[in-house]
Design a protein around this motif. Structure first.
Motif, PDB file in Angstrom:
ATOM      1  N   VAL A 289       0.837  10.765  -4.663  1.00 54.26           N
ATOM      2  CA  VAL A 289       1.053   9.453  -4.060  1.00 54.26           C
ATOM      3  C   VAL A 289       2.526   9.355  -3.683  1.00 54.26           C
ATOM      4  O   VAL A 289       3.407   9.769  -4.459  1.00 54.26           O
TER       5      VAL A 289
ATOM      6  N   ALA B 146      -9.339   7.713  -3.453  1.00 51.04           N
ATOM      7  CA  ALA B 146      -8.386   6.599  -3.347  1.00 51.04           C
ATOM      8  C   ALA B 146      -8.440   5.741  -4.608  1.00 51.04           C
ATOM      9  O   ALA B 146      -7.406   5.280  -5.110  1.00 51.04           O
TER      10      ALA B 146
ATOM     11  N   VAL C 104      -9.072   3.103   1.550  1.00 51.22           N
ATOM     12  CA  VAL C 104      -8.009   2.401   0.833  1.00 51.22           C
ATOM     13  C   VAL C 104      -8.634   1.826  -0.430  1.00 51.22           C
ATOM     14  O   VAL C 104      -9.758   1.306  -0.392  1.00 51.22           O
TER      15      VAL C 104
ATOM     16  N   MET D 146       0.818  -1.216   0.000  1.00 47.46           N
ATOM     17  CA  MET D 146       0.000   0.000   0.000  1.00 47.46           C
ATOM     18  C   MET D 146       0.855   1.271   0.000  1.00 47.46           C
ATOM     19  O   MET D 146       1.814   1.389   0.746  1.00 47.46           O
TER      20      MET D 146
ATOM     21  N   ASP E 132      -7.738  -0.588  -3.999  1.00 48.49           N
ATOM     22  CA  ASP E 132      -6.801  -1.478  -4.688  1.00 48.49           C
ATOM     23  C   ASP E 132      -7.373  -1.759  -6.071  1.00 48.49           C
ATOM     24  O   ASP E 132      -8.247  -2.595  -6.238  1.00 48.49           O
ATOM     25  N   TRP E 133      -6.871  -0.994  -7.057  1.00 46.68           N
ATOM     26  CA  TRP E 133      -7.368  -1.130  -8.421  1.00 46.68           C
ATOM     27  C   TRP E 133      -6.485  -2.095  -9.174  1.00 46.68           C
ATOM     28  O   TRP E 133      -5.261  -2.008  -9.142  1.00 46.68           O
TER      29      TRP E 133
ATOM     30  N   SER F 273      -5.291   4.974  -6.935  1.00 45.44           N
ATOM     31  CA  SER F 273      -4.839   3.594  -7.093  1.00 45.44           C
ATOM     32  C   SER F 273      -4.788   3.218  -8.571  1.00 45.44           C
ATOM     33  O   SER F 273      -3.840   2.573  -9.035  1.00 45.44           O
ATOM     34  N   ARG F 274      -5.789   3.632  -9.315  1.00 43.59           N
ATOM     35  CA  ARG F 274      -5.784   3.335 -10.747  1.00 43.59           C
ATOM     36  C   ARG F 274      -4.571   4.000 -11.422  1.00 43.59           C
ATOM     37  O   ARG F 274      -3.929   3.419 -12.288  1.00 43.59           O
TER      38      ARG F 274
ATOM     39  N   PRO G  92      -2.194  -0.462  -4.461  1.00 40.74           N
ATOM     40  CA  PRO G  92      -3.153  -0.030  -3.439  1.00 40.74           C
ATOM     41  C   PRO G  92      -2.737   1.324  -2.852  1.00 40.74           C
ATOM     42  O   PRO G  92      -1.548   1.553  -2.593  1.00 40.74           O
ATOM     43  N   VAL G  93      -3.700   2.207  -2.670  1.00 40.73           N
ATOM     44  CA  VAL G  93      -3.411   3.535  -2.118  1.00 40.73           C
ATOM     45  C   VAL G  93      -4.387   3.841  -0.991  1.00 40.73           C
ATOM     46  O   VAL G  93      -5.590   3.612  -1.121  1.00 40.73           O
ATOM     47  N   ARG G  94      -3.828   4.330   0.089  1.00 41.96           N
ATOM     48  CA  ARG G  94      -4.653   4.800   1.207  1.00 41.96           C
ATOM     49  C   ARG G  94      -4.678   6.314   1.159  1.00 41.96           C
ATOM     50  O   ARG G  94      -3.628   6.958   1.035  1.00 41.96           O
TER      51      ARG G  94
END
Lengths: 169, 1185
Positions: free
Chosen positions: B251, B390, B332, B201, B334-335, B394-395, B400-402
């Motif tokens: 990010v 998020a 969070v 992440m 997750d793409w 993420s995309r 994954p990005v929080r």
């Protein structure tokens, strides 16, 4: 970037972090130590959701930088328990059901532990003053105040519990 | 699979050993409402989520009751789109009242199914069976639910007609049940959405546009002009900048790195059009176009009104308010190419999924929304916004990005509880009854579409109009002619539902108005209500609450009396909260008696006690109901007394808790809850009802205390005092503080400088050659030629001279140069003094170095500007210069040029400095006085020479030279900061003692003065390597100036200053009421705590002639004394002061500064033009970089 590591004690264990001195303690606790007790609330030291004990005193982890903590002792909500037994203040908050969403709960418990450590018999005004800068939006104030009173009274009748008020580590 | 995931629907549908209770779903798959597994575990599914109200526990009680299983055996799956049914958003107190119904039916259906199987297995009839604790008994034979389920996969459909358990048989429902989540939460073991971590992440932050808190109108979605990725690309941990329309995010690998990147990202936005002034909500709402919906129209209202005696037209105004979640929203995402998973605190997981599908052009089926608890939201906050943020980030990065929103983003962008303006026309008939009721309410809301949809242009920035202004718009009283209308209108600021929605403002109007009617009719307000209430449960409740509160009949205000400055009053109000689409569904009935104390000197209203009664029908968990009532009472008291969103011309101004204060523990009233037992009536939603009567009850109580009727909220002390005494009289009461023009302490007026210097040149007064010979470059000396002892001494010389403070490079590279100094001559840049031959001083011989230090001449013969304090260094010993040279030549070379200075004409001509030097460079040596001892003489050398204290602490003349005589060390400036007097004439209330000087220089903090800030903080850090003896020497020298305090005098001054400040507390709040609130919310947590900080009453900047240092400290924050302290284990404060530049506006800073001055430096004249000074300080700091 090479940074000289900062060594401190967290919940009883010596930890060393090669991070910039201005890194907020809150991020170190949450992201490097996986300690979710302290919560991000404002980043401005206003709300108290991120409170932890530093050398037994309640401070706000969002405005405390790693570089000031060399050699100091940090205790979080997770570090209050002894041998797996919840801290008396944690027990009192659960007994009085002193949470709705519970996001502020960490700060309320930490502030109470710090209060009872420096004043084992706070009166109502002292309790409210100690919690004055801990914000709760759900309006759980009644239950929180009851929990603090319960913890105070429990500790008054149980010297062994009182001995545990000094945060471990 | 990564991250915490709920078991998906398919897993249940494929499981062995399971009983499923289903309903046909919206998609291909059925909805599961209940599952019982082979070990007897019961899993209940609900589309609603727990917003902190405890429905997880209440729903489990319902299921356990219906099935006759132990409470502990039931677990809940709430909200997740992977398994829970879509039951709409968790709003309007509907969970228990509406969405629990299929769950109860599912449990009853399961029970019937299991009993039928048990009868088969035990060879008896269903009638002969009893169930206890999940075990079915028939005489001595028994079989558990788990045994009945094991060995097969069974499905039954919910029977909506099934008979559920009679209330009389309830054992669990209706009894207090401790919540299942509080224990783990108290131990830090609960996983909030903020605590979700997924392997790999990254951390994201968003950068929002300047139209803070608006989601429609001109410029929305189309304001971004440029994003400069290079402004952050070099930062450690940087991953990406993402910009789509007006959506901007960063990010980074670590959270604090993302914070820093978001702070430093250079983004250019279009200038914003002015928006309606929402600090005047009445004018703004009246001007807002509306569609009128008449909800009820009976009788001839106009004709009845014409006969009113008296006619009583009234207007009630409700401000914009915030949900104010304590935890800013977080999510969070997750793409992946084949689908998206988000972990979200949303109120409406299935809606969220639809929004994400639209935002990302993905099919809904490819998206899973895992719902985790967040901080309480009380309505629509930024939980959905941050989830979409998020997902976009993420995309963009494929990981994954929080995303954690900041406090300022949550405050600024959360959809606000809408302002309302309500007009009531009515009056009394000849018998004192209400003659008619003509009610119009305005509600500007669009329910706030998920922000990313608007920012990215997926949704046009055209406001829709929500029909939510009609909640409890019809009053509960039987009044003949009645017309009730709602003006549905598009939002002004972004707005959506907030606890009580429009019912709270509408009831504020109804219940205030009926109080006014009662007063006008000379009838007790409770008695008056009872005459016109028709609902028998309402009548019962009103009577019960009045009796519980020992209500005494009253027909005039003032009957509760008072003492001292306090006036006491009691007020009553009643409401039945009506939610959902009109005509809506009623929730619980609620009534209040509020007791207040109004301080007639300060205007402070205290709600001392609330007696609140509620008829909730059957209460599933009475403890939960009681806690919800407590929460509603406290939150609504807060809203009524304190809460109002303020706006700038383009957006929300209230971005933190000082600007938007909420009720604290010290202001919490006593609450007496009366629960009306109605176990045989259907359960009613309890999440909002008790808020609804709050405002009118409190306002009616204030009327009862004072005779003053407030029709606009909140009841802030300034509003109440203005009404009590009139603005002018207040101003007379307050000691007049004459504005004193600040003493000019700038270097000089620019015009004079140019004229003076030009005159010097033209008049031929230049005595020295404008160009000096170059000194030949050398090859950089081999570091090995310098003795380690000399290098070490040089390190201390550099520390004492604080070389690194000014010659710092970008991002803190030591001695690399580039730091900008704004001077009246232009911008002077510190040079690279690392031993790089091309860019630094590696090619400088000692002779060249010495000349630069003492005469301000570069190696190449050009003049340096006297920002380089060679006028002080002229006093430095040869030995120290040699050691310093040795030290600098052995530091790491930085092969980067420092930026060049940009001087204004004519100062860009360095040769002019020759004339300057002729006038001001005095090769005097520091006074030596053997009689004063070694420490004093060493201190004089450090202060006057190496330490060059005068460079900042002495005012400069028209040509930028340090003044002499009494002005020497009497205060100057440094980078916009005031460098206070250090010659014994400092402005603080306590004189400096030698001990205080020592503590300040050693630890950066003196108990009677405060902490070093701004450039001085860096100086203290620089001094850290010096031995205590050197610090002591400086203190001894500085303490030898006349005016230095004795310890006794300092102690007396301290006591006096603290007493004066305490005495000024109340007056200061009158002078600057908003400043007082800002201080309480933003500052007092640290500055009024029992910590280790110096009291603000002793703080030098607050006693200075101008607010320069205070403003800069507020804008940029201050380092923790502990980070300055050179002594290990020093008890210095470990907390830093955060920077408020992004949190407070110049207007707020001015209000705060006015309060601070009046409260903590009560003897000093008020500052003027603080707002402009704050704006200046911001401009300068953004230029200086």
């Amino acid at each position: 970037m090479s940074t000289p590591p900062v060594t401190l004690t967290i919940n009883g264990a010596a930890r060393s972090f090669p991070l910039p001195a201005d890194t907020a303690l809150l991020y170190v606790l949450r992201n490097d130590c996986g300690l979710n007790g302290p919560k991000f609330g404002c980043g401005l030291g206003e709300c108290g959701a991120c409170a932890v004990l530093v050398d037994g005193r309640a401070v706000r982890a969002c405005t405390t930088r790693l570089g000031t903590l060399a050699g100091r002792t940090v205790t979080t909500l997770e570090g209050l328990a002894t041998d797996g037994e919840p801290h008396p203040v944690q027990r009192a908050f659960t007994a009085m059901q002193a949470a709705q969403c519970g996001y502020c709960l960490n700060g309320m418990i930490i502030a109470t532990v710090a209060l009872l450590a420096r004043d084992p018999a706070p009166d109502e005004a002292a309790i409210r003053a100690a919690l004055r800068h801990h914000l709760c939006r759900c309006g759980t104030h009644m239950e929180i105040l009851a929990a603090v009173r319960l913890a105070r009274d429990d500790l008054a009748v149980s010297p062994t519990e009182a001995a545990r008020m000094e945060p471990s580590s | 699979m990564t991250g915490p995931r709920e078991k998906a629907l398919a897993a249940y549908l494929e499981a062995d050993d399971i009983l499923l209770v289903l309903r046909p779903g919206s998609a291909n798959a059925p909805d599961i409402h209940l599952a019982i597994t082979g070990d007897g575990t019961v899993i209940a599914f609900n589309g609603h989520v727990d917003l902190g109200t405890g429905i997880r526990t209440a729903l489990a009680q319902i299921v356990a009751e219906e099935l006759d299983v132990p409470f502990e055996r039931v677990s809940l799956v709430l909200g997740t789109t992977s398994a829970a049914p879509d039951q709409g958003p968790t709003i309007a107190s509907e969970t228990i009242q509406i969405t629990a119904i299929p769950l109860r039916q599912a449990a009853a259906t399961a029970r019937r199914h299991l009993l039928a199987r048990a009868a088969d297995r035990l060879g008896t009839t269903v009638d002969a069976l009893t169930v206890d604790g999940g075990t079915v008994h028939a005489g001595s034979a028994a079989i558990g639910y788990g045994d009945l389920v094991r060995g097969r996969h069974a499905r039954v459909e919910i029977d909506p007609a099934i008979a559920v358990k009679p209330v009389a048989d309830y054992r669990l429902v209706g009894t207090p049940q401790p919540r299942t989540d509080i224990g783990p939460k108290a131990l830090g073991l609960w996983t909030y959405v903020h605590d979700v971590r997924v392997p790999g992440m990254l951390h994201g932050r968003v950068v929002r546009p300047p139209y803070v808190g608006y989601d429609h109108g001109e410029g929305v979605g189309t304001s971004l002009l440029a994003v400069d990725e290079s402004s952050v690309a070099h930062l450690p941990g940087f991953v990406a900048v993402v910009a789509i329309g007006d959506f901007v995010g960063v990010v980074a690998a670590r959270e604090e790195q993302a914070v820093e990147a978001a702070r430093r990202l250079k983004v250019t936005w279009k200038p914003q059009p002015p928006r309606p002034d929402l600090n005047d909500v009445e004018a703004a709402l009246r001007a807002n176009p509306a569609r009128t919906r008449v909800l009820k129209h009976e009788g001839d209202v106009e004709r009845a009104l014409a006969a009113a005696s008296p006619a009583m037209p009234r207007t009630y105004v409700w401000p914009y308010q915030m949900h104010g979640s304590i935890g800013p929203s977080c999510a969070v995402a997750d793409w992946r190419a084949d689908g998206l998973t988000v972990w979200s605190g949303t109120q409406n997981p299935h809606w969220m999924r639809r929004d994400l599908a639209r935002l990302l052009d993905m099919p809904e089926e490819a998206i899973v929304v895992e719902r985790h608890e967040a901080a309480g939201c009380y309505g629509r906050n930024c939980a959905d916004d941050v989830t979409a943020d998020a997902a976009l980030l993420s995309r963009a990065v494929g990981a994954p990005v929080r995303v954690q929103l900041t406090r300022e983003e949550e405050h600024g962008w959360e959809p606000k509880g809408a302002a309302q303006v309500i007009d009531v026309r009515g009056g009394l008939d000849l018998a004192g009854g209400p003659v008619a009721y003509d009610f119009e309410t305005r509600y500007p809301s669009n329910l706030a579409p998920t922000l990313a949809l608007v920012l990215t242009g997926k949704l046009p920035p055209v406001p829709e109009v929500a029909e939510m202004g009609d909640r409890t718009a019809i009053p509960p009283y039987a009044v003949g002619p009645m017309r009730i209308a709602v003006h549905d209108m598009p939002p002004l600021a972004r707005a959506s539902w907030f606890r009580g929605v429009s019912a709270m403002p509408n009831s504020f109007a109804h219940e205030s108005y009926f109080d006014e009617l009662a007063n006008a009719a000379g009838v007790d307000p409770v008695e008056y209500r009872l005459r016109y209430l028709t609902d028998p449960r309402a009548v019962d409740l009103v009577r019960a609450v009045a009796e519980r509160a020992k209500w005494r009949l009253r027909t005039t205000w003032g009957t509760e009396g008072g003492e001292g400055d306090l006036l006491y009053g009691r007020g009553f109000a009643y409401a039945l909260y009506n939610h959902g689409k009109f005509p809506g569904t009623p929730a619980a009935w609620a009534a209040w008696v509020a007791d207040v104390a109004v301080n007639r000197r300060t205007g402070v209203v205290t709600v001392t006690r609330v007696t609140v009664g509620q008829d909730s029908g059957l209460m599933i968990n009475p403890d939960g109901v009681r806690h919800q009532i407590h929460g509603n009472v406290i939150q609504s008291v807060s809203r009524v007394l304190k809460e109002e969103v303020r706006f700038t011309g383009t957006g929300v101004e209230s971005l933190e808790w000082g600007g938007y204060p909420i009720l604290t523990f010290e202001e919490t009233p006593d609450i007496d809850v009366l629960l009306i037992p109605r176990p045989d009536e259907e359960p009613r939603g309890v999440g909002e009802s008790a808020s609804v009567p709050s405002a009118a009850a409190i306002v009616n109580a204030v009327y009862d205390a004072t005779g003053l009727r407030f029709r606009e909220l909140p009841l802030t002390p300034d509003r109440v005092l203005a009404a009590l005494q009139g603005r002018q009289r207040i101003e007379q009461r307050i000691e007049h503080r004459a504005a004193v023009k600040r003493k000019a302490k700038r270097w000089f007026g620019l015009g004079v400088g140019i004229a003076g210097l030009a005159g010097l040149a033209a008049g031929g007064l230049a005595l020295a050659a404008p160009f000096r010979p170059a000194i030949a470059p050398i090859q950089r000396p081999d570091p090995a030629v310098f003795s380690p002892a000399s290098v070490e001494r040089g390190r201390l010389v550099a520390a004492a001279g604080a070389c690194a403070v000014c010659h710092v490079g970008p991002d803190g590279v030591a001695l690399a140069g580039g730091r900008a100094f704004e001077t009246p001559f232009g911008t002077v840049r510190a040079t690279n003094i690392t031993p790089d031959e091309t860019n630094g001083i590696g090619g400088w011989s000692f002779a060249a170095f010495q000349r630069a230090m003492r005469q301000g001449i570069r190696r190449d013969g050009a003049h340096l500007y006297p920002v380089h304090p060679y006028t002080s260094f002229v006093n430095v010993d040869d030995g120290d210069l040699q050691d310093l040279y040795a030290y600098l030549m052995t530091t790491p070379a930085v092969a980067a040029p420092a930026p060049v200075s940009a001087l204004k004409p004519p100062f860009a001509v360095r040769g002019l400095m020759a004339a300057w030097n002729a006038l001001y460079l005095r090769p005097t040596t520091v006074a030596v006085d053997p009689l004063k001892g070694e420490a004093w003489n060493r201190g004089a050398y450090l202060v006057e020479g190496l330490g060059h204290c005068s460079a900042c602490h002495t005012e400069r003349n028209a040509l930028g030279a340090e003044r002499t005589g009494p002005a020497r060390l009497a205060g100057g400036t440094a980078e916009g900061w005031d460098a206070p007097a250090i010659n014994g004439t400092a402005a603080g209330p306590v004189g400096w003692t030698e001990a205080a000087l020592y503590a300040y220089l050693r630890d950066g903090h003196a108990a009677d003065h405060g902490s070093a800030g701004g450039p001085m903080a860096a100086v203290v850090k620089s001094l850290a390597p010096l031995p205590d003896a050197d610090i002591r020497a400086m203190a001894v020298y500085l303490a030898s100036f006349p005016g230095t305090a004795t310890p006794e005098a300092a102690a007396a001054a301290r006591t006096a200053a603290l007493a004066a400040s305490e005495a000024a507390r109340a007056d200061a709040a009158l002078v600057a009421p908003e400043g007082a609130r800002l201080f309480e919310g933003a500052c007092a947590a640290c500055h009024e705590a029992d910590g280790t900080l110096a009291p603000l009453a002793l703080n030098s900047p607050l006693h200075a002639d101008r607010p320069a240092n205070l403003i800069r400290t507020i804008l940029h924050g201050a380092e923790a004394p502990a980070s300055l302290a050179a002594r290990p284990g020093s008890p210095a404060e470990v907390m830093s002061m955060p920077a408020f530049a992004a949190s407070l506006t110049d207007r707020q800073i001015a209000a705060l500064a006015t309060y601070l001055r009046a409260r903590f430096a009560p003897g000093k004249p008020a500052w003027t033009d603080v707002e402009a000074a704050s704006a200046d300080a911001r401009r300068i700091s953004s230029k200086g970089g």
